[in-house]
Design an enzyme around this catalytic site. Sequence first.
Site, mmCIF file in Angstrom:
data_model
loop_
_atom_site.group_PDB
_atom_site.id
_atom_site.type_symbol
_atom_site.label_atom_id
_atom_site.label_comp_id
_atom_site.label_asym_id
_atom_site.label_seq_id
_atom_site.Cartn_x
_atom_site.Cartn_y
_atom_site.Cartn_z
ATOM 1 N N TYR A 174 12.312 53.351 -20.944
ATOM 2 C CA TYR A 174 11.290 53.343 -21.984
ATOM 3 C C TYR A 174 11.721 52.577 -23.237
ATOM 4 C CZ TYR A 174 8.158 56.607 -19.652
ATOM 5 O OH TYR A 174 7.284 57.192 -18.783
ATOM 6 N N LYS A 182 19.535 61.178 -11.117
ATOM 7 C CA LYS A 182 19.600 60.458 -9.838
ATOM 8 C C LYS A 182 20.968 59.771 -9.734
ATOM 9 C CE LYS A 182 17.495 59.105 -5.978
ATOM 10 N NZ LYS A 182 17.150 60.055 -4.898
ATOM 11 N N ASP A 220 14.278 63.876 -7.120
ATOM 12 C CA ASP A 220 13.289 64.043 -6.059
ATOM 13 C C ASP A 220 13.309 65.479 -5.521
ATOM 14 O OD1 ASP A 220 15.769 62.712 -5.535
ATOM 15 O OD2 ASP A 220 15.281 62.588 -3.415
ATOM 16 N N ASP A 279 9.125 62.322 -18.206
ATOM 17 C CA ASP A 279 7.701 62.018 -18.302
ATOM 18 C C ASP A 279 6.987 62.433 -17.017
ATOM 19 O OD1 ASP A 279 5.334 61.094 -19.309
ATOM 20 O OD2 ASP A 279 5.815 58.968 -19.134
#
Length: 333
Positions: A123, A170, A203, A227
């Site tokens: 971002y 991740k 995930d 987000d």
Amino acid sequence: MMKLTVIPGDGIGPEIMTQVVRVLKHVHAPFEYEEHQAGEVALNSVGELLPQTTIDSINKTKLAIKGPTTTPVGGGHKSINVTMRQKFDLYANVRPVRSLPGVHCVCSDVDLTIVRENTEDLYAGIERMVDEDTAESIKRITRKGSERIARYAYDLAQKTGKPRMAIVHKANIMKLSDGLFLKVAQEVGWQYPTITTKDVIVDNACMQLVTKPQQFDVIVTENLYGDILSDLCAGLVGGLGVVPGANIGANHAIFEAVHGSAPDIAGQNKANPTALLQSAVMMLQHVGENAKADAIMKALIAALSDVNARTGDLGGKGTTVSFTDAIIQRLGH
């Protein structure tokens, strides 16, 4: 009295902001209101998305409440929300997600908080065209950014009595960037022995949130994952129309509804002020007005439980104004 910058925003923003300010005035919240513009309405009126007068007001008041603003998809201007977070270094995005009585939802017993790093990651908007067929975005994670968001999350968990922290990442794939975030967050977590910490790959976190959200108290994560997870969790409790948001920095704080500006229903007295009103509740808590915050929340829950009071998007018969009337009625004098 504290000065408060009020930014109505675009679309339904001015309608719901008017009603939220009504409630704040009814409980004699200690604010002097300064209204300023941002977003498309500001662009159309003064030629700037974020006018200098609005920036100056926030720098002076250090406190703002903001309605939804429109962000074009795939082109056009940058998100006003992202711009403001970066300009005022609002590094912590805080989104409490809880099931509310009277709101039809997937899960009726959700009560968790997502703490999202707000200034780094993808971002930051560091992008370039490598050639005409290849675009590149830079994901930037720093020790400073990771440490301060982790500390904010653990402090919040401790203050609110939530004993479980989930660090979402991740790092199995992005071993350097997400690896740094995970390592630093864990280091901070070691300083909070009363809080149980686990790390969850993003995930897997999505699956766990959908199947058993009750196992989560506080989630701390990076900007993009935060987000996505925020909206996923909002879907569990009835949608973005019932979830508040806060952007907190060392010196400034901006409270906002996280839903869109819904121009298709603007001006029709249909909009639901619940998300923005809950954001105002968070703002009152932020400035130490807990009794007023609790009173508004109690009145809101009572109004939501009444089918004649709540708005049509929640299966009720109320309008923006009549729903607010019902909340104020339940607040008493």
